[in-house]
Design an enzyme around this catalytic site. Structure first.
Site, short mmCIF file in Angstrom:
data_model
loop_
_atom_site.label_atom_id
_atom_site.label_comp_id
_atom_site.label_asym_id
_atom_site.label_seq_id
_atom_site.Cartn_x
_atom_site.Cartn_y
_atom_site.Cartn_z
N GLY A 100 -4.12 8.04 2.99
CA GLY A 100 -2.53 7.76 2.69
C GLY A 100 -2.90 7.50 0.99
O GLY A 100 -3.14 6.72 0.53
N VAL A 126 -12.12 8.12 -13.71
CA VAL A 126 -13.37 8.99 -13.28
C VAL A 126 -13.62 10.29 -14.44
O VAL A 126 -14.78 10.26 -14.65
CB VAL A 126 -13.35 9.73 -11.96
CG1 VAL A 126 -14.38 10.67 -11.41
CG2 VAL A 126 -13.05 8.66 -10.65
N ASP A 182 -3.58 -0.53 2.00
CA ASP A 182 -3.68 -1.84 3.03
C ASP A 182 -4.58 -3.17 2.73
O ASP A 182 -4.76 -4.16 4.21
CB ASP A 182 -4.01 -0.82 4.48
CG ASP A 182 -2.98 0.08 5.55
OD1 ASP A 182 -1.73 -0.24 4.72
OD2 ASP A 182 -3.12 0.70 5.82
N GLY A 204 8.74 -15.93 0.00
CA GLY A 204 8.88 -17.11 0.81
C GLY A 204 9.95 -16.93 2.11
O GLY A 204 10.48 -18.39 2.42
O1 F6P Z 1 -3.37 3.74 5.28
C1 F6P Z 1 -2.24 3.59 4.48
C2 F6P Z 1 -1.54 3.60 5.37
O2 F6P Z 1 -0.06 2.92 4.47
C3 F6P Z 1 -0.73 2.25 6.54
O3 F6P Z 1 -0.42 1.05 6.54
C4 F6P Z 1 0.97 3.07 7.68
O4 F6P Z 1 0.81 2.92 8.77
C5 F6P Z 1 0.03 4.52 7.06
O5 F6P Z 1 -0.61 4.88 6.04
C6 F6P Z 1 1.27 6.12 7.01
O6 F6P Z 1 0.86 7.18 6.56
P1 F6P Z 1 1.38 8.22 7.14
O7 F6P Z 1 2.56 8.17 7.11
O8 F6P Z 1 0.57 8.99 5.64
O9 F6P Z 1 0.26 8.71 7.74
#
Ligand code: F6P
Length: 329
Positions: free
Chosen positions: A10, A22, A134, A192
């Site tokens: 992701g 980098v 995450d 909040g």
């Molecule tokens: O790994 C990051 C994340 O944002 C998770 O929190 C989420 O469940 C997932 O990716 C969804 O990713 P995709 O739709 O790209 O498979």
């Protein structure tokens, strides 16, 4: 040395800033940088970034103005083929064919699982950078992209609070985090919210409704419940149904933020973290380190073996859960 760099899994805001660091740190130290497009899939497909002179190399100017750019110019993917023996073999062949000595993958736990599989069969160096919204990895206080994702979610919460107050409603806001409550907890605390539902804690519908009744009796006019997508009950829609059945005293609405949290301009703290870790990863491969992730712990940059970054669930801070409950009263 020829250093390959890629983004995988992701995407996360700040991946581009990390890539820029980098490339610039690598070139400053006299090395060549190969940009691998589309993660592990791009490696086995030999899909490389081509610069304006037509060479498969990243130049200083290839990464101009990248710090502020969301997403990743290299693209990202989750490769099924790489997980197969044939896919791994193709990746190893591509590394040899293109004389790549070291790899810097930018991604999350899936990316580092892949790096471990590769390291078992390849004698090049691999140092990863934690690029995921995450914040679920050990070995770094924060992952690249987390702060921006929380910022996006809190902005949403602030806006929803306005309409919730006007209509005296309850909003359930679902945020990302398949296995982790980090985004949900930080969003709830900063925004909040009155209630947070996390994979790490039991979500008890009857107790929540009881709490809402107390809050209503005390004159609360709007309620925000932040729900991690990985909450054990199954997410915001399901929790909403449960609350309604159990006699929730507020009219409810549900909003799932989803991939919105993965986009946008990275906040400064993500840019700085990404730059620092990108540079540190380059220095580490130059010094001969391998098999580890670059992270920042208590403001110091450190390396943590890949397996240690994902083999244990990273717990959310319990004191923040307690604080949220105190403040939400
Ligand atoms: O790994 C990051 C994340 O944002 C998770 O929190 C989420 O469940 C997932 O990716 C969804 O990713 P995709 O739709 O790209 O498979």
């Amino acid at each position: 040395m020829r250093i390959g760099v890629f983004c995988s899994g992701g995407d996360a805001p700040g991946m581009n800033a990390c890539l820029r660091a980098v490339v610039r740190a690598g070139i400053a130290a006299g090395h060549e940088l190969v940009g691998i497009r589309r993660g592990y899939q791009g490696l086995l497909d030999e899909d490389f970034y081509i610069n304006s002179s037509g060479e498969p190399l990243l130049r200083l100017r290839s990464v101009s103005n990248l710090s502020k750019l969301g997403g990743t110019i290299l693209h990202s993917s989750r490769s099924e083929e790489f997980r197969t023996e044939a896919g791994l073999k193709k990746a190893l062949d591509a590394l040899e064919k293109h004389r790549i000595d070291a790899l810097i993958p930018i991604g999350g736990d899936g990316t580092f699982h892949g790096a471990v599989a590769l390291a078992r069969r390849w004698d090049g160096r691999i140092i990863g950078c934690p690029g995921t919204i995450d914040n679920d990895l050990m070995g770094t206080d924060y992952t690249i992209g987390f702060a921006t994702a929380v910022q996006t979610a809190v902005e949403a919460l602030d806006k929803l609070r306005d309409t919730a107050e006007s209509h005296e409603r309850l909003f359930l806001v679902e945020v990302m985090g398949r296995h982790s409550g980090y985004i949900a907890l930080y969003t709830a605390l900063a925004g909040g919210a009155e209630v947070v539902a996390l994979p790490e804690t039991e979500t008890n519908v009857a107790q929540i409704v009881q709490h809402l009744q107390v809050l209503k009796a005390r004159g609360k006019q709007s309620i925000m419940i932040v729900v991690a997508e990985g909450d054990e009950l199954g997410g915001a829609e399901i929790l909403n149904e449960g609350l309604k059945k159990a006699g929730c005293p507020f009219q409810t609405r549900v909003l799932t933020l989803g991939h919105l949290q993965r986009g946008g301009t990275p906040v400064p703290s993500d840019r700085i973290l990404a730059s620092r870790l990108g540079d540190f990863a380059v220095q580490a491969v130059i010094e001969g380190e391998t098999g580890a992730m670059a992270g920042e712990v208590h403001s110091k940059v450190i390396l943590t073996p890949f397996q240690d970054t994902y083999s244990k669930h990273r717990p959310v801070p319990e004191d923040l859960i307690r604080l949220l409950n105190t403040l939400a009263n």
